[in-house]
Design a protein around this motif. Structure first.
Motif, PDB file in Angstrom:
ATOM      1  N   GLU A 297       0.842  -1.199   0.000  1.00 53.57           N
ATOM      2  CA  GLU A 297       0.000   0.000   0.000  1.00 53.57           C
ATOM      3  C   GLU A 297       0.873   1.242   0.000  1.00 53.57           C
ATOM      4  N   ASN A 298       0.555   2.192  -0.878  1.00 53.52           N
ATOM      5  CA  ASN A 298       1.308   3.443  -0.931  1.00 53.52           C
ATOM      6  C   ASN A 298       0.340   4.621  -0.905  1.00 53.52           C
ATOM      7  N   ASP A 299       0.879   5.792  -0.579  1.00 51.83           N
ATOM      8  CA  ASP A 299       0.051   6.993  -0.454  1.00 51.83           C
ATOM      9  C   ASP A 299       0.127   7.877  -1.687  1.00 51.83           C
ATOM     10  N   GLY A 300       0.592   7.339  -2.805  1.00 53.28           N
ATOM     11  CA  GLY A 300       0.746   8.146  -4.011  1.00 53.28           C
ATOM     12  C   GLY A 300      -0.560   8.368  -4.733  1.00 53.28           C
ATOM     13  N   SER A 301      -0.503   9.285  -5.688  1.00 49.05           N
ATOM     14  CA  SER A 301      -1.700   9.608  -6.473  1.00 49.05           C
ATOM     15  C   SER A 301      -1.537   9.234  -7.934  1.00 49.05           C
ATOM     16  N   GLU A 326      -6.136  -8.418  -5.762  1.00 45.76           N
ATOM     17  CA  GLU A 326      -6.952  -7.209  -5.770  1.00 45.76           C
ATOM     18  C   GLU A 326      -6.025  -6.011  -5.875  1.00 45.76           C
ATOM     19  N   ALA A 327      -6.361  -5.078  -6.740  1.00 44.91           N
ATOM     20  CA  ALA A 327      -5.546  -3.873  -6.915  1.00 44.91           C
ATOM     21  C   ALA A 327      -6.473  -2.704  -7.184  1.00 44.91           C
ATOM     22  N   ARG A 336      -3.550   0.174  -3.250  1.00 48.47           N
ATOM     23  CA  ARG A 336      -3.213  -1.062  -2.561  1.00 48.47           C
ATOM     24  C   ARG A 336      -3.211  -2.234  -3.539  1.00 48.47           C
ATOM     25  N   LEU A 337      -2.175  -3.048  -3.439  1.00 43.49           N
ATOM     26  CA  LEU A 337      -2.106  -4.337  -4.139  1.00 43.49           C
ATOM     27  C   LEU A 337      -2.179  -5.423  -3.078  1.00 43.49           C
ATOM     28  N   ARG A 338      -3.121  -6.348  -3.227  1.00 43.97           N
ATOM     29  CA  ARG A 338      -3.314  -7.420  -2.247  1.00 43.97           C
ATOM     30  C   ARG A 338      -3.347  -8.759  -2.969  1.00 43.97           C
ATOM     31  N   VAL A 339      -2.525  -9.687  -2.492  1.00 42.65           N
ATOM     32  CA  VAL A 339      -2.476 -11.035  -3.056  1.00 42.65           C
ATOM     33  C   VAL A 339      -2.667 -12.017  -1.912  1.00 42.65           C
TER      34      VAL A 339
END
Length: 356
Positions: A297-301, A326-327, A336-339
């Protein structure tokens, strides 16, 4: 912080002339301060926007410089505190050789205005120093960030080029040899079946050997596994100027699960470095009784909603392994990227987490 938020707070310098204005309200001066605030915020916002916003950023910068210098000339006093806003906006909006030229011009103009409004040599020197120092500090900070980002991207690109070159060298000769032997089989089959069979057996052996070599090459490219990729990810993020937090439960994984999660870390971190424009990134691995979950997870835009070839390929690998990927954006900003990988049949007992 990076992006507009990291520089917008400097508009607080407007507080000094605004405090004086509160004691002696003057509508023209109030309008000028509002214009300074608007022009500065617009120039900062446009400077970090898409390339198409560059003309708007330059217009806002010109308006900011004009209003600040005019206000300093007309009102003097605490208006001189606003000169650093112009130098900061110049660094953000302009590029290349235009930056030192603009900083020199703004510094000289601020010193001249301070002297002309009766501030004396000491006041003029202090204003010039503050204006130049603010611009130079921001310029150095941006250059360091850009250099780190370029180095990180160059490292990623060099690694991919190395892999494609190695794969080309590995398969080029092998495939050519298989084609030659296949042509020999075609010619020998009608008149010498035994020789054709021997050639076919050699093709099979060459193919098996090539398959082993390709697997070894791919393993060398992505085969550091989850633990190795987590360590490399933390270092790569820090080199790119991104604050990295990496936590992972101790867990024993089957080889295919270890490879999949390692690949997910590599691809996810690459996207953070190249597209997200993030200031912070959190990577976590949690081991449960039924699945191992990786979250990046990152706080970028930057790059929200976009699925490049890397994420598409990762989704295909996850689906083939029975994993869930999930992305997407998260509430409050960020991505967020979730595997989640099922771990039935292997030891995934989590132990107390460790932080790298």
């Amino acid at each position: 912080m990076k992006g507009p938020a990291a520089f917008s707070f400097w508009v607080a310098l407007v507080f000094f002339p605004a405090a004086d204005l509160a004691e002696d309200p003057r509508w023209p001066e109030a309008a000028a301060l509002a214009a300074v605030t608007a022009c500065y915020l617009l120039s900062v916002r446009a400077a970090f926007g898409r390339p198409a916003a560059a003309p708007a950023a330059r217009v806002a910068l010109a308006g900011l410089a004009g209003v600040v210098l005019a206000g300093c000339t007309a009102y003097g006093g605490t208006w001189l505190y606003l000169c650093p806003l112009v130098s900061i906006a110049c660094v953000l909006v302009l590029r290349g050789r235009a930056v030192p030229a603009a900083l020199s011009a703004v510094t000289a103009a601020s010193m001249a205005v301070a002297f002309a409004t009766g501030g004396g040599q000491d006041a003029a020197g202090a204003v010039a120093w503050g204006t130049a120092a603010a611009g130079v500090a921001v310029h150095v900070t941006l250059e360091l960030y850009r250099t780190r980002r370029e180095l990180a991207e160059a490292a990623v690109g060099a690694e991919r080029e190395r892999f494609s070159r190695d794969l080309h060298d590995l398969l080029g000769h092998t495939l050519s040899l298989m084609v030659v032997k296949a042509e020999a089989v075609r010619r020998l089959a009608p008149r010498d079946p035994s020789s054709a069979a021997r050639q076919a057996a050699e093709i099979e052996e060459i193919g098996r050997r090539a398959l082993t070599e390709v697997r070894a090459a791919v393993s060398g490219y992505r085969g550091r596994g989850l633990a190795g990729e987590l360590a490399a990810a933390g270092a790569a993020l820090r080199e790119a100027g991104v604050r990295a937090t990496v936590t992972a439960d101790e867990v024993r994984l089957a080889p295919h699960t270890d490879a999949l999660l390692g690949w997910a870390v590599r691809e996810g971190v690459t996207n953070v470095i190249r597209h997200a424009g993030a200031a912070a990134c959190r990577i976590g691995v949690r081991a449960g009784e039924e699945e191992v979950v990786l979250e990046i997870e990152n706080d970028g835009s930057g790059g929200r909603g976009e699925r490049g070839h890397g994420l598409n390929g990762l989704a295909e690998r996850a689906a083939a392994a029975g994993a869930l990927l999930e992305a997407g954006p998260v509430g409050g900003g960020g991505f967020r990227l979730r595997v989640a990988v099922p771990v039935a049949g292997e030891d995934a007992a989590g132990r107390p987490g460790r932080t790298a």
